[in-house]
Scaffold this active site. Structure first.
Site, PDB file in Angstrom:
ATOM      1  N   ARG A  82       0.837  -1.213   0.000  1.00 28.07           N
ATOM      2  CA  ARG A  82       0.000   0.000   0.000  1.00 28.07           C
ATOM      3  C   ARG A  82       0.867   1.256   0.000  1.00 28.07           C
ATOM      4  O   ARG A  82       0.521   2.247  -0.651  1.00 28.07           O
ATOM      5  CB  ARG A  82      -0.953  -0.029   1.202  1.00 28.07           C
ATOM      6  CG  ARG A  82      -2.059   1.004   1.098  1.00 28.07           C
ATOM      7  CD  ARG A  82      -3.104   0.818   2.176  1.00 28.07           C
ATOM      8  NE  ARG A  82      -2.557   0.959   3.512  1.00 28.07           N
ATOM      9  CZ  ARG A  82      -3.241   0.706   4.635  1.00 28.07           C
ATOM     10  NH1 ARG A  82      -4.503   0.298   4.566  1.00 28.07           N
ATOM     11  NH2 ARG A  82      -2.686   0.865   5.815  1.00 28.07           N
ATOM     12  N   LYS A 184      -2.774   6.459   1.333  1.00 28.53           N
ATOM     13  CA  LYS A 184      -2.523   6.954   2.690  1.00 28.53           C
ATOM     14  C   LYS A 184      -1.541   8.116   2.585  1.00 28.53           C
ATOM     15  O   LYS A 184      -0.333   7.970   2.783  1.00 28.53           O
ATOM     16  CB  LYS A 184      -1.979   5.804   3.541  1.00 28.53           C
ATOM     17  CG  LYS A 184      -2.315   5.942   4.998  1.00 28.53           C
ATOM     18  CD  LYS A 184      -2.224   4.610   5.701  1.00 28.53           C
ATOM     19  CE  LYS A 184      -2.202   4.761   7.196  1.00 28.53           C
ATOM     20  NZ  LYS A 184      -3.335   5.452   7.799  1.00 28.53           N
ATOM     21  N   GLU A 220     -16.025   6.452   5.177  1.00 30.07           N
ATOM     22  CA  GLU A 220     -15.226   5.969   6.312  1.00 30.07           C
ATOM     23  C   GLU A 220     -15.092   7.103   7.321  1.00 30.07           C
ATOM     24  O   GLU A 220     -15.713   8.157   7.176  1.00 30.07           O
ATOM     25  CB  GLU A 220     -13.867   5.461   5.830  1.00 30.07           C
ATOM     26  CG  GLU A 220     -13.015   6.496   5.110  1.00 30.07           C
ATOM     27  CD  GLU A 220     -11.647   5.951   4.701  1.00 30.07           C
ATOM     28  OE1 GLU A 220     -11.125   5.060   5.373  1.00 30.07           O
ATOM     29  OE2 GLU A 220     -11.109   6.455   3.706  1.00 30.07           O
TER      30      GLU A 220
HETATM   31  N1  PLP Z   1      -9.088   4.470   6.819  1.00 29.49           N
HETATM   32  C1  PLP Z   1      -8.254   5.466   7.141  1.00 29.49           C
HETATM   33  C2  PLP Z   1      -8.575   6.817   6.665  1.00 29.49           C
HETATM   34  C3  PLP Z   1      -7.111   5.201   7.893  1.00 29.49           C
HETATM   35  O1  PLP Z   1      -6.267   6.176   8.225  1.00 29.49           O
HETATM   36  C4  PLP Z   1      -6.862   3.889   8.325  1.00 29.49           C
HETATM   37  C5  PLP Z   1      -5.658   3.573   9.093  1.00 29.49           C
HETATM   38  O2  PLP Z   1      -4.689   3.107   8.593  1.00 29.49           O
HETATM   39  C6  PLP Z   1      -7.765   2.897   7.982  1.00 29.49           C
HETATM   40  C7  PLP Z   1      -8.878   3.218   7.230  1.00 29.49           C
HETATM   41  C8  PLP Z   1      -7.546   1.489   8.399  1.00 29.49           C
HETATM   42  O3  PLP Z   1      -6.555   0.869   7.634  1.00 29.49           O
HETATM   43  P1  PLP Z   1      -5.705  -0.305   8.228  1.00 29.49           P
HETATM   44  O4  PLP Z   1      -6.664  -1.336   8.682  1.00 29.49           O
HETATM   45  O5  PLP Z   1      -4.893  -0.782   7.077  1.00 29.49           O
HETATM   46  O6  PLP Z   1      -4.898   0.247   9.332  1.00 29.49           O
HETATM   47  C1  COI Z   2      -3.685   3.617  11.525  1.00 24.52           C
HETATM   48  O1  COI Z   2      -4.649   3.004  11.986  1.00 24.52           O
HETATM   49  O2  COI Z   2      -2.571   3.075  11.397  1.00 24.52           O
HETATM   50  C2  COI Z   2      -3.788   4.994  11.103  1.00 24.52           C
HETATM   51  O3  COI Z   2      -2.933   5.447  10.411  1.00 24.52           O
HETATM   52  C3  COI Z   2      -4.917   5.803  11.550  1.00 24.52           C
HETATM   53  C4  COI Z   2      -4.503   7.055  12.187  1.00 24.52           C
HETATM   54  C5  COI Z   2      -5.745   7.799  12.468  1.00 24.52           C
HETATM   55  C6  COI Z   2      -3.714   6.849  13.435  1.00 24.52           C
END
Ligand code: PLP
Ligand code: COI
Length: 341
Positions: A82, A184, A220
């Protein structure tokens, strides 16, 4: 190895510097060999691309101590992939995916004294990122970059630990159609700061963003994807090209189907459907699965039957199974657990 003297069980989600971080610099078209360093400061030119045009992308993952005392990370290969897609979208060089996993491994090993013990409720949050370092004044990508990874021990993302949250339907948008919502990038989070500050001022824990084009569909929150459970126990999660492809959500879809035998639908979810849902949760690395008790849509309260005192039963099963896999209590699917030591 002796653990640091930290009050693990009372940690919030904040930055506590650890001893080592990993740094690799990109210049003349290549990444240098990279190394661990104890220097937590970054010195860059005042005109660096990251400072002027927000050219930065990041990741978030965690290291866990398992029940049998190993230190592991969860699906770091997906974070590596990612980060690459985020970097390419912002015209930044990708950091090689195998080197990403190696850097995280080196970093966690070097900071093993900061990995919270099993059962403490805390974990080691790992933050890899890439940013443009050389001067850029016309709007264009930088030529030089830094890849850096630091880590910090953390507790629950939301104050007060695992408790049902109250969120509001937000009037600000987070991501545009064909924009950058699916990667991200720091810029997405800058976009969300005013919305989260005003949400907190009004007593909400988080924002529910809607699709910017029609404002009828659930996207989200600022830092997590949504999961819902219908009254007939189906797990439903939004499908949208403008949300982050959460690794936690993708893992939970597998857990729901393969471990819990639940039906799962990944589809568009309309705000008008929310009142018919039985449970709601936020899922992400930081959020793990945080239950939502109430959504407020411009004065109309949508209260989930799971209530404001505990997680809904299916959300709880998902939470227990996912954290069981991460902490080594349950067998993980092939390739999900990366053993550090
Ligand atoms: N959506 C957003 C905007 C995020 O910042 C995050 C955090 O990483 C997620 C979703 C969840 O992603 P993940 O499960 O890969 O941490
Ligand atoms: C994560 O869950 O890793 C994120 O980057 C989310 C952030 C709001 C801390």
């Amino acid at each position: 190895m002796e653990k640091k003297n930290i009050d693990w069980s009372n940690l919030g989600f904040g930055y506590i510097p650890t001893e080592y971080r990993y740094v690799s610099n990109y210049k003349n078209g290549t990444w240098d060999e990279g190394a661990l360093t104890t220097d937590s400061t970054v010195v860059i030119n005042e005109c660096a691309g990251v400072l002027q045009y927000a050219q930065t992308v990041f990741e978030g993952l965690k290291a866990y101590t398992t029940e049998d005392g190993r230190i592991v990370t969860f699906r770091p290969d997906l974070n590596a992939a990612r980060l690459e897609s985020s970097a390419l979208r912002l015209e930044m060089p990708a950091f090689p995916q195998d080197r990403f996993v190696d850097a995280v491994t080196q970093l966690v090993k070097a900071n093993a004294a900061y990995v919270p013990p099993y059962g403490s409720g805390a974990t080691l949050y790992i933050r890899p990122y890439i940013f443009g370092t050389n001067p850029v004044i016309g709007v264009k990508p930088a030529d030089e970059y830094q890849f850096r990874v630091f880590c910090t021990p953390v507790g629950p993302y939301f104050k007060g630990g695992v408790r049902p949250l109250t969120i509001r339907v937000c009037d600000f948008d987070r991501a545009a159609p064909h924009g950058t919502g699916h990667i991200k990038a720091g810029l997405n989070y800058a976009m969300s700061l005013h919305a989260i500050v005003t949400a907190h001022q009004e007593g909400y824990d988080e924002n529910m963003y809607l699709d910017a084009a029609t404002r009828t569909k659930v996207e989200e929150t600022g830092g997590a994807n949504f999961l819902f459970v219908t009254k007939d126990n189906k797990v439903v999660t939004p499908k949208s090209p403008t949300i982050l492809p959460s690794i936690t959500r993708r893992s939970l879809v597998h857990v729901a189907k393969e471990y819990l035998g639940l039906e799962v639908e990944e589809r568009e979810i309309y705000v008008s459907e929310l009142k018919d849902m039985a449970e709601c949760g936020l899922c992400g690395t930081a959020a793990v699965i945080s239950p939502v008790g109430k959504i407020v849509d411009h004065g109309t309260e949508i209260c989930f039957p799971s209530g404001m005192s505990q997680m809904g039963p299916i959300t709880k099963k998902l939470y227990d199974t996912l954290t069981g896999i991460q902490m080594g209590r349950l067998e993980a699917p092939e390739g999900w657990i990366h053993v550090i030591e």
